[in-house]
Design a protein around this motif. Structure first.
Motif, mmCIF file in Angstrom:
data_model
loop_
_atom_site.group_PDB
_atom_site.id
_atom_site.type_symbol
_atom_site.label_atom_id
_atom_site.label_comp_id
_atom_site.label_asym_id
_atom_site.label_seq_id
_atom_site.Cartn_x
_atom_site.Cartn_y
_atom_site.Cartn_z
ATOM 1 N N ASP A 189 35.946 -87.794 34.030
ATOM 2 C CA ASP A 189 35.788 -89.036 34.796
ATOM 3 C C ASP A 189 34.505 -89.058 35.633
ATOM 4 O O ASP A 189 33.817 -90.072 35.705
ATOM 5 C CB ASP A 189 36.960 -89.238 35.763
ATOM 6 N N SER A 190 34.240 -87.935 36.328
ATOM 7 C CA SER A 190 33.110 -87.866 37.249
ATOM 8 C C SER A 190 32.817 -86.400 37.539
ATOM 9 O O SER A 190 33.517 -85.510 37.062
ATOM 10 C CB SER A 190 33.445 -88.586 38.567
ATOM 11 N N SER B 65 31.081 -91.583 34.928
ATOM 12 C CA SER B 65 30.541 -92.320 36.074
ATOM 13 C C SER B 65 29.495 -91.486 36.794
ATOM 14 O O SER B 65 29.388 -90.281 36.600
ATOM 15 C CB SER B 65 31.660 -92.699 37.047
ATOM 16 N N ARG B 66 28.735 -92.149 37.668
ATOM 17 C CA ARG B 66 27.666 -91.478 38.416
ATOM 18 C C ARG B 66 28.180 -90.756 39.658
ATOM 19 O O ARG B 66 27.415 -90.060 40.326
ATOM 20 C CB ARG B 66 26.596 -92.496 38.833
ATOM 21 N N ARG B 67 29.451 -90.922 39.961
ATOM 22 C CA ARG B 67 30.005 -90.301 41.162
ATOM 23 C C ARG B 67 29.906 -88.779 41.037
ATOM 24 O O ARG B 67 30.371 -88.190 40.063
ATOM 25 C CB ARG B 67 31.460 -90.721 41.335
ATOM 26 N N PHE C 270 28.023 -96.014 35.236
ATOM 27 C CA PHE C 270 29.073 -96.675 36.005
ATOM 28 C C PHE C 270 29.145 -96.022 37.388
ATOM 29 O O PHE C 270 29.153 -94.795 37.505
ATOM 30 C CB PHE C 270 30.413 -96.583 35.278
ATOM 31 N N THR D 107 31.473 -95.883 39.733
ATOM 32 C CA THR D 107 32.694 -95.229 40.197
ATOM 33 C C THR D 107 33.587 -94.934 39.012
ATOM 34 O O THR D 107 33.496 -95.594 37.968
ATOM 35 C CB THR D 107 33.448 -96.120 41.199
ATOM 36 N N ASN D 108 34.438 -93.935 39.167
ATOM 37 C CA ASN D 108 35.384 -93.592 38.093
ATOM 38 C C ASN D 108 36.697 -94.358 38.231
ATOM 39 O O ASN D 108 37.586 -94.202 37.402
ATOM 40 C CB ASN D 108 35.661 -92.088 38.098
ATOM 41 N N LEU E 285 38.140 -97.291 35.297
ATOM 42 C CA LEU E 285 37.279 -97.354 34.119
ATOM 43 C C LEU E 285 38.070 -97.676 32.859
ATOM 44 O O LEU E 285 37.501 -98.135 31.869
ATOM 45 C CB LEU E 285 36.524 -96.031 33.935
ATOM 46 N N ARG F 24 37.342 -103.388 31.829
ATOM 47 C CA ARG F 24 36.192 -102.483 31.859
ATOM 48 C C ARG F 24 36.161 -101.522 30.685
ATOM 49 O O ARG F 24 35.091 -101.049 30.299
ATOM 50 C CB ARG F 24 36.183 -101.664 33.158
ATOM 51 N N VAL G 206 33.041 -99.318 28.686
ATOM 52 C CA VAL G 206 32.960 -97.868 28.845
ATOM 53 C C VAL G 206 32.992 -97.184 27.476
ATOM 54 O O VAL G 206 32.189 -96.288 27.189
ATOM 55 C CB VAL G 206 34.114 -97.344 29.733
#
Length: 382
Positions: free
Chosen positions: A20-21, A52-54, A70, A72-73, A76, A81, A85
């Motif tokens: 996810d992140s 995601s970029r988190r 993206f 945030t996770n 998603l 969305r 993705v």
């Protein structure tokens, strides 16, 4: 995406890990270590994709590491969305495939499972289970109907799939305990730990270390980690040794500390890229969880030579300490036992002899990397 063009590969095994992140959790740390461990093996290549970029972890030094655009996770895999993705992810996978056939995809954590399950590709997909599904579902049910249904939907994609679990206890739940979530097969592969890297980092200089002895707890503030239980046991123990928390500071955490009257005894040191130097100098590492998948911090503390004290929660701690220091486990509901054991271990100052630890070999990074490689090859033709 933050990687250079994929070059043609001659590696026999090519694995993509999806998560996810890179938020500062245990599963995220495991995936990053596993990625590097597989890339250290001959004839094997690992790629890692964050949806995601988190991020809390430094990934700038990693090769074959990609981040989707993206922010945030969260959500998603929601209906509005998930299509975008999956499109972004599939384009990246096709790009990686230009360098050679991909042997397997390993998905980590629930949002990733949900996204990966709907990918329109022929690559074999496997799902890695990092925590007790029964406990997570139970906690979600207590919090509310809609959250429970969302989590159930995410986990249901693993039904009748080939799963990897980070402990045997987690695996046992997926072979009959949950009617709608039963694995086609379960393989337990313990999390990888680079012992030498941990020991090297443990020798670092850390100006923020307390000058006096301290107890240590590492983990996010969540219902699972039961930091309220930790504070209760610590207060009942009556020890003067301060308690250091390696976790993100928050108003919620400060209020909880104040509610136990521990403002002058608990230090919130924040998240760190190097927890091992803190472990090495701690008198004792404390874990107070209701459930775990394995518990990385227990393994890491032992590798640093630091004794641990943990609730005997499902599922990891008992497996880690089996035939080693089972007396370092306390019943989850027995706060007084937890408190008394804190006092006892501070007084007796036990030593950690990893040469006598039966699980030592199975926690080594190369052992886990080879286990994943063999798993990918075994299921390639299934």
């Amino acid at each position: 995406m933050n990687a250079t063009e994929v070059q043609q590969s001659e590696h026999a095994v090519r694995i993509i890990h999806i998560i996810d992140s890179f938020n500062g959790g245990g599963a995220e740390a495991v995936v990053l270590r596993l990625h590097e461990a597989i890339n250290n093996e001959p004839n094997a290549e690992s790629y890692i994709v964050s949806l995601s970029r988190r991020s809390d972890y430094d990934i700038s030094h990693l090769t074959n590491c990609y981040v989707l655009p993206f922010g945030t996770n969260k959500n998603l895999d929601s209906w509005y969305r998930v299509g975008k993705v999956r499109q972004e992810l599939l384009e990246l996978i096709r790009k990686i495939e230009q360098g050679g056939a991909v042997t397997a995809i390993y998905s980590h954590l629930d949002v990733s499972h949900s996204v990966v399950a709907g990918l329109q590709c022929e690559i074999k997909r496997h799902y890695v289970v990092h925590a007790s599904c029964k406990a997570e579902l139970s906690n979600a049910r207590q919090r509310g109907f809609f959250g429970y249904q969302r989590l159930k939907r995410r986990k249901a994609v693993m039904h009748q799939q080939h799963l990897v679990t980070v402990s045997a206890g987690v695996g046992s739940e997926l072979q009959g305990d949950i009617e709608w979530l039963q694995a086609a097969s379960v393989t337990t592969i313990y999390n990888p730990f680079d012992t030498q890297a941990i020991l090297n980092m443990a020798q670092a200089t850390e100006p923020a270390l307390p000058s006096s002895p301290y107890l240590l707890h590492i983990g996010r503030v969540s219902a699972q980690k039961r930091i309220d239980r930790l504070f209760d046991a610590y207060k009942r123990s009556g020890v003067e040794t301060q308690l250091v928390l390696l976790t993100k500071d928050s108003t919620k955490l400060r209020k909880l500390i104040k509610s136990y009257g521990l403002e002058h005894k608990v230090v919130v040191a924040g998240f760190t890229q190097n927890p091992f130097v803190w472990m090495r100098h701690a008198e004792l590492l404390l874990l107070s969880s209701d459930y775990e998948g394995l518990s990385n911090v227990l393994v890491e503390a032992l590798l640093c030579g630091t004794p641990v004290l943990s609730t005997d929660c499902p599922h990891g701690p008992a497996e880690i300490l089996h035939n080693f220091h089972e007396d370092w486990l306390v019943p989850m509901a027995d706060i007084d036992s937890f408190a008394q054991k804190i006092k006892l271990l501070l007084k007796t100052k036990p030593k950690v002899d990893v040469e006598q630890w039966p699980m030592y070999e199975k926690f080594q990074a190369s052992y886990a990397a080879n286990a994943y490689i063999q798993h990918a090859l075994k299921h390639m033709a299934c």
